[in-house]
Scaffold this motif. Structure first.
Motif, PDB file in Angstrom:
ATOM      1  N   MET A 571       6.569  29.867 -28.362  1.00  0.00           N
ATOM      2  CA  MET A 571       8.033  29.365 -28.027  1.00  0.00           C
ATOM      3  C   MET A 571       9.214  30.412 -28.552  1.00  0.00           C
ATOM      4  O   MET A 571      10.127  29.908 -29.355  1.00  0.00           O
ATOM      5  CB  MET A 571       8.251  28.511 -27.366  1.00  0.00           C
ATOM      6  CG  MET A 571       7.233  27.971 -27.141  1.00  0.00           C
ATOM      7  SD  MET A 571       6.264  28.303 -25.326  1.00  0.00           S
ATOM      8  CE  MET A 571       4.775  26.991 -25.393  1.00  0.00           C
ATOM      9  N   VAL A 572       9.719  31.382 -27.722  1.00  0.00           N
ATOM     10  CA  VAL A 572      10.527  32.456 -28.640  1.00  0.00           C
ATOM     11  C   VAL A 572      12.193  32.724 -27.889  1.00  0.00           C
ATOM     12  O   VAL A 572      12.865  33.060 -28.860  1.00  0.00           O
ATOM     13  CB  VAL A 572      10.462  33.818 -28.557  1.00  0.00           C
ATOM     14  CG1 VAL A 572       8.711  34.472 -29.320  1.00  0.00           C
ATOM     15  CG2 VAL A 572      10.487  34.375 -27.155  1.00  0.00           C
ATOM     16  N   ASP A 573      12.406  31.149 -26.694  1.00  0.00           N
ATOM     17  CA  ASP A 573      13.813  31.289 -26.666  1.00  0.00           C
ATOM     18  C   ASP A 573      13.802  29.861 -26.132  1.00  0.00           C
ATOM     19  O   ASP A 573      12.834  29.311 -25.750  1.00  0.00           O
ATOM     20  CB  ASP A 573      14.655  32.005 -25.474  1.00  0.00           C
ATOM     21  CG  ASP A 573      13.219  32.218 -24.626  1.00  0.00           C
ATOM     22  OD1 ASP A 573      13.031  30.975 -23.797  1.00  0.00           O
ATOM     23  OD2 ASP A 573      13.399  33.629 -23.463  1.00  0.00           O
ATOM     24  N   PRO A 574      15.271  29.280 -25.858  1.00  0.00           N
ATOM     25  CA  PRO A 574      15.315  28.094 -25.142  1.00  0.00           C
ATOM     26  C   PRO A 574      14.909  27.921 -24.459  1.00  0.00           C
ATOM     27  O   PRO A 574      13.726  26.912 -23.566  1.00  0.00           O
ATOM     28  CB  PRO A 574      16.982  27.938 -24.801  1.00  0.00           C
ATOM     29  CG  PRO A 574      17.528  28.468 -26.032  1.00  0.00           C
ATOM     30  CD  PRO A 574      16.824  29.701 -25.769  1.00  0.00           C
ATOM     31  N   LEU A 575      14.452  28.431 -23.349  1.00  0.00           N
ATOM     32  CA  LEU A 575      13.883  28.483 -21.724  1.00  0.00           C
ATOM     33  C   LEU A 575      12.296  28.180 -22.079  1.00  0.00           C
ATOM     34  O   LEU A 575      12.221  27.166 -21.491  1.00  0.00           O
ATOM     35  CB  LEU A 575      14.278  29.691 -20.626  1.00  0.00           C
ATOM     36  CG  LEU A 575      13.432  29.784 -19.454  1.00  0.00           C
ATOM     37  CD1 LEU A 575      13.661  27.864 -18.999  1.00  0.00           C
ATOM     38  CD2 LEU A 575      13.614  30.871 -18.684  1.00  0.00           C
ATOM     39  N   ASP A 576      11.843  28.899 -22.988  1.00  0.00           N
ATOM     40  CA  ASP A 576      10.624  28.751 -23.246  1.00  0.00           C
ATOM     41  C   ASP A 576      10.636  26.745 -23.694  1.00  0.00           C
ATOM     42  O   ASP A 576       8.950  26.651 -23.649  1.00  0.00           O
ATOM     43  CB  ASP A 576       9.615  29.613 -24.558  1.00  0.00           C
ATOM     44  CG  ASP A 576       9.637  31.179 -24.228  1.00  0.00           C
ATOM     45  OD1 ASP A 576       9.324  30.808 -22.659  1.00  0.00           O
ATOM     46  OD2 ASP A 576      10.073  32.045 -24.652  1.00  0.00           O
ATOM     47  N   GLU A 577      10.946  26.854 -24.828  1.00  0.00           N
ATOM     48  CA  GLU A 577      10.518  25.101 -25.256  1.00  0.00           C
ATOM     49  C   GLU A 577      11.398  24.604 -23.976  1.00  0.00           C
ATOM     50  O   GLU A 577      10.232  23.474 -24.208  1.00  0.00           O
ATOM     51  CB  GLU A 577      12.032  24.892 -26.779  1.00  0.00           C
ATOM     52  CG  GLU A 577      11.493  24.424 -27.431  1.00  0.00           C
ATOM     53  CD  GLU A 577      12.554  23.746 -28.193  1.00  0.00           C
ATOM     54  OE1 GLU A 577      12.919  22.616 -28.778  1.00  0.00           O
ATOM     55  OE2 GLU A 577      12.885  24.710 -28.297  1.00  0.00           O
ATOM     56  N   ILE A 578      12.399  24.617 -23.714  1.00  0.00           N
ATOM     57  CA  ILE A 578      11.831  23.368 -22.015  1.00  0.00           C
ATOM     58  C   ILE A 578      11.090  23.603 -21.600  1.00  0.00           C
ATOM     59  O   ILE A 578      10.656  22.557 -20.191  1.00  0.00           O
ATOM     60  CB  ILE A 578      13.500  24.110 -21.035  1.00  0.00           C
ATOM     61  CG1 ILE A 578      14.422  24.147 -21.914  1.00  0.00           C
ATOM     62  CG2 ILE A 578      13.647  23.310 -20.088  1.00  0.00           C
ATOM     63  CD1 ILE A 578      16.124  24.181 -21.656  1.00  0.00           C
ATOM     64  N   CYS A 579      10.264  24.982 -21.390  1.00  0.00           N
ATOM     65  CA  CYS A 579       9.247  24.433 -20.486  1.00  0.00           C
ATOM     66  C   CYS A 579       7.840  24.518 -20.687  1.00  0.00           C
ATOM     67  O   CYS A 579       7.044  23.727 -20.383  1.00  0.00           O
ATOM     68  CB  CYS A 579       8.497  26.255 -20.183  1.00  0.00           C
ATOM     69  SG  CYS A 579       7.055  26.371 -18.890  1.00  0.00           S
ATOM     70  N   SER A 580       8.501  24.004 -22.347  1.00  0.00           N
ATOM     71  CA  SER A 580       6.655  23.466 -22.988  1.00  0.00           C
ATOM     72  C   SER A 580       7.003  22.044 -22.262  1.00  0.00           C
ATOM     73  O   SER A 580       5.910  21.287 -22.736  1.00  0.00           O
ATOM     74  CB  SER A 580       6.842  24.233 -24.269  1.00  0.00           C
ATOM     75  OG  SER A 580       8.092  23.826 -25.414  1.00  0.00           O
TER      76      SER A 580
END
Length: 765
Positions: A571-580
């Motif tokens: 997860m390489v950006d904040p959106l990835d982390e929120i998405c996960s």
């Protein structure tokens, strides 16, 4: 002398002065010597007749709330049925409270004055449709080719809209234009009965005609009806300034249509002179009426260049031609505005790719070719047609703001008339990048055709459109993987946003999202592909956060994952982390952050026993380190996720990664918020140490031998700060960290210089 009549009823501007219909001599006595008693009697009669109306108008209350007003309304209604003959023709009262309705139209109903042209053009197109239908069903002669013509007269400040459609009889002019909120189109459709549902008519809102008063202070309508017998067709003139209207015989009127037609002349207000500009009219026609079935011609100025002898040039020599020059000349001609055909009305089987591409580029002002094209028709409970495109490159309007209102381009049409392309509920926000046309037979617009009201119909349209887009992307992924990679690199973020904020499609979008992975090399991978590669017995989907792929790859927690050969998503950006965090699980398998406390990779009984012994051995060190570090960490514990690293910082189950912490901190606005946020974030960190690492073993010895020595304190801070840096955190004081590193290097240098003394030269014989 003829009595001068002023209209009874509320005036267009709402003032009382023009609202009383009285002969002039009743208001101003013509004979100054008339009897005072007679004058008093006359004024008494006036007061008796108009008093209730005056009081009602001055009171400003609803007619239903006052007995006087009710009496006035009855009296006014009786008066309206009587025609008044003037030198200009027969004069009539409107069959509604004109002042109030006009005020609503001008000030409330339409937020944009430009729409008057859309309304009048739609009415004219309806007239042509009606004529075509009547010619096919009730007339032996075929109708003449029908079209609309629009012209301006700047000197007279008039705008003229003319069609050769069905036209209106005198009675129809009175009925359709004399009553606000009465729709001739709606009545026409009703008269057809249930068996004529294929007739497509646009203007079913009676107030549309009166939108002309947004820009005009006077309207003239000339009309000749197709319904009248061919030898008895006669033109009639309807004229209004908004107070009342007159019907008269205009004599011979030249229409461009031979059989019938209607001409509307708008006398524009001074502030509406922009509508005399052909460029402005051309833009409005292409925006709102580009796909009207009948040709729309605009009387437009063109510049032509004539070749004439150049008198300033020297005379030509013998045998040479006279030098010529180009002289501009203005020419007026009829120019067709709606050359583009509504290809969404055609069968998809007969439309080729080049036609779709041309339509896409022309309609949406695009330079690229569409990545996908979806053309379909929905029938049943509701009926609509749609033509949807996904651009091959990100639209320019969305390059800086992915949800820019200017970037929306899902165009809504009703019966081929453009309504709006900024409706929020037509498609979900995560499909902002899609371009397309949706043409519905019947949508619940407000009476001004500007606001799309929430309804079951809208929900069905939205659901069908989204379903078709997702099916198209499914096909792209299965049949054209390279194009799908192109699609995902451009628009993947939209799907991740949709997964987070759109609960209706959350489960649908899970199968589309893609991430970088420890085993996908240079390609991103989907959750389905990840599951297909899972090891036997693996029950969780693992991921790690980091600012970029390299930061994720070198995360200390990855050491144990590589050792056990587990695949990890990056997860390489904040959106990835929120998405996960929004995904939670997929196909029964939970997503787990390997940088969070409580990671369980499965242990054998021997490994569990060994871990228990290690915990007892290093428990004192962990407690002491927590005391030394204070509020920098929440706690210190022994790690089983490290192999080569001496320590790492992890977060609790509900903690935020350092990447997310920086993102959230950037959203705060005050220094007080920054301070509070920093303390809260720092307290979430947990320091995990690797008991098998030599540095940790040395630190344990130092704690036991010299816990208060400066070198021991430096070692504690070096362990913490190194773990923070490699984990992506920001250390509090880089200067102190640099001093400790320098001191360590100096000690190493001293050790190296002390161990290497001068060497004796070797004598070789």
């Amino acid at each position: 002398a003829r009595a001068q009549k002023v209209c009874i009823g509320p005036s267009f501007n709402g003032r009382l002065g023009a609202s009383l219909a009285l002969p002039l001599e009743m208001v101003v006595p013509q004979r100054p010597r008339s009897s005072p008693i007679l004058a008093a009697a006359v004024l008494g009669v006036v007061a008796y007749v108009v008093g209730p109306a005056a009081f009602a108008l001055l009171g400003g209350r609803s007619a239903r709330s006052s007995g006087l007003r009710q009496g006035t309304a009855r009296w006014a209604t009786e008066t309206k049925t009587a025609d008044t003959t003037t030198s200009d023709g027969e004069e009539f009262e409107f069959q509604a409270e004109v002042g109030r309705v006009m005020d609503i139209i001008v000030n409330s109903l339409y937020s944009n004055k430009d729409v008057f042209l859309r309304e009048l053009v739609s009415n004219a197109a309806d007239a042509c449709d009606k004529k075509r239908f009547l010619a096919l069903t009730e007339s032996d002669a075929p109708p003449e080719p029908m079209k609309l013509r629009i012209s301006t007269d700047k000197e007279a400040r008039t705008l003229t809209i003319e069609d050769n459609g069905v036209g209106m009889l005198k009675e129809e002019l009175q009925e359709n234009l004399g009553s606000i909120a009465r729709s001739g189109t709606a009545n026409f459709v009703k008269e057809l009965g249930t068996g004529q549902a294929d007739v497509s008519l646009i203007g079913q809102f009676g107030v549309g005609f009166y939108s002309a008063f947004l820009v005009a202070n006077k309207l003239e309508v000339y009309s000749k009806s197709f319904k009248a017998p061919e030898g008895e067709r006669k033109a009639w003139r309807w004229m209004s300034t908004g107070h009342s209207y007159t019907l008269s015989d205009p004599g011979d009127v030249d229409f461009f249509g031979e059989q019938s037609g209607t001409r509307i002349v708008l006398h524009l207000k001074e502030e509406a002179q922009e509508y005399l500009d052909s460029g402005k009219l051309s833009d409005l026609l292409k925006k709102y009426s580009e796909f009207i079935t009948f040709p729309i011609e605009l009387w437009n100025e063109k510049v032509q260049y004539d070749q004439v002898p150049d008198e300033s040039a020297p005379p030509p020599k013998e045998g040479e031609k006279q030098k010529m020059k180009s002289v501009p000349r203005s020419v007026y001609e009829w120019e067709v505005m709606n050359k583009m055909k509504p290809i969404w009305l055609r069968n998809p089987e007969v439309v080729n790719e080049s036609e779709y591409t041309e339509f896409y580029k022309t309609t949406f002002k695009a330079f690229d070719e569409p990545l996908t094209t979806t053309h379909f028709k929905v029938e049943g409970q509701i009926e609509f047609r749609a033509l949807l495109f996904i651009p091959s490159t990100m639209p320019f309007e969305l390059t800086r703001d992915m949800f820019s209102p200017e970037g929306k381009a899902m165009r809504l049409y009703v019966k081929r008339v453009f309504i709006n392309d900024k409706f929020d509920d037509l498609v979900p926000r995560w499909l902002t990048f899609a371009r397309g046309v949706i043409d519905s037979e019947d949508l619940p617009l407000n009476v001004g055709r500007e606001i799309l009201q929430k309804s079951r119909t809208l929900k069905i349209i939205r659901k069908r459109v989204v379903r078709k887009v997702l099916d198209t992307i499914d096909d792209l992924r299965d049949k054209k993987p390279q194009k799908y990679e192109q699609f995902w690199s451009s628009y993947g973020k939209y799907f991740k946003v949709g997964l987070v904020e759109d609960l209706d499609y959350k489960d649908e979008l899970k199968r589309f999202v893609r991430f970088w992975s420890s085993k996908s090399e240079d390609n991103q991978t989907s959750l389905d592909e990840y599951i297909s590669r899972m090891k036997e017995g693996q029950t969780q989907i693992y991921y790690v956060t980091g600012e970029g792929r390299r930061a994720a790859e070198i995360a200390p927690a990855m050491e144990k994952m590589r050792q056990k050969d587990f695949e990890v998503l990056y997860m390489v950006d904040p959106l990835d982390e929120i998405c996960s965090q929004s995904i939670v699980d997929y196909q029964g398998k939970k997503l787990v952050d390997i940088n969070k406390a409580g990671l369980d990779l499965g242990k054998t009984e021997d490994e569990k026993k060994e871990m228990e012994d290690t915990l007892k051995e290093y428990e004192v060190l962990a407690t002491w380190l927590k005391k030394q570090l204070g509020e920098r960490v929440q706690k210190v514990q022994i790690s089983d996720r490290l192999v080569d690293s001496m320590a790492t910082l992890v977060q609790g189950e509900w903690g935020m990664s350092p990447m997310m912490q920086r993102y959230m901190k950037s959203q705060t606005t005050s220094s007080a918020s920054d301070s509070a946020f920093a303390i809260g974030s720092r307290n979430q960190a947990i320091l995990e140490i690797n008991p098998s690492h030599t540095v940790i073993k040395s630190l344990k010895t130092a704690m036991e031998v010299a816990p208060d020595a400066p070198s021991t304190e430096d070692m504690v801070m070096m362990v913490y700060e190194t773990a923070a840096l490699i984990g992506g955190y920001t250390i509090e004081d880089p200067g102190d960290f640099a001093k400790r590193v320098t001191k360590l290097m100096e000690a190493q240098a001293d050790t190296s210089s002390g161990s290497s003394g001068p060497m004796d030269a070797e004598v070789v014989s």
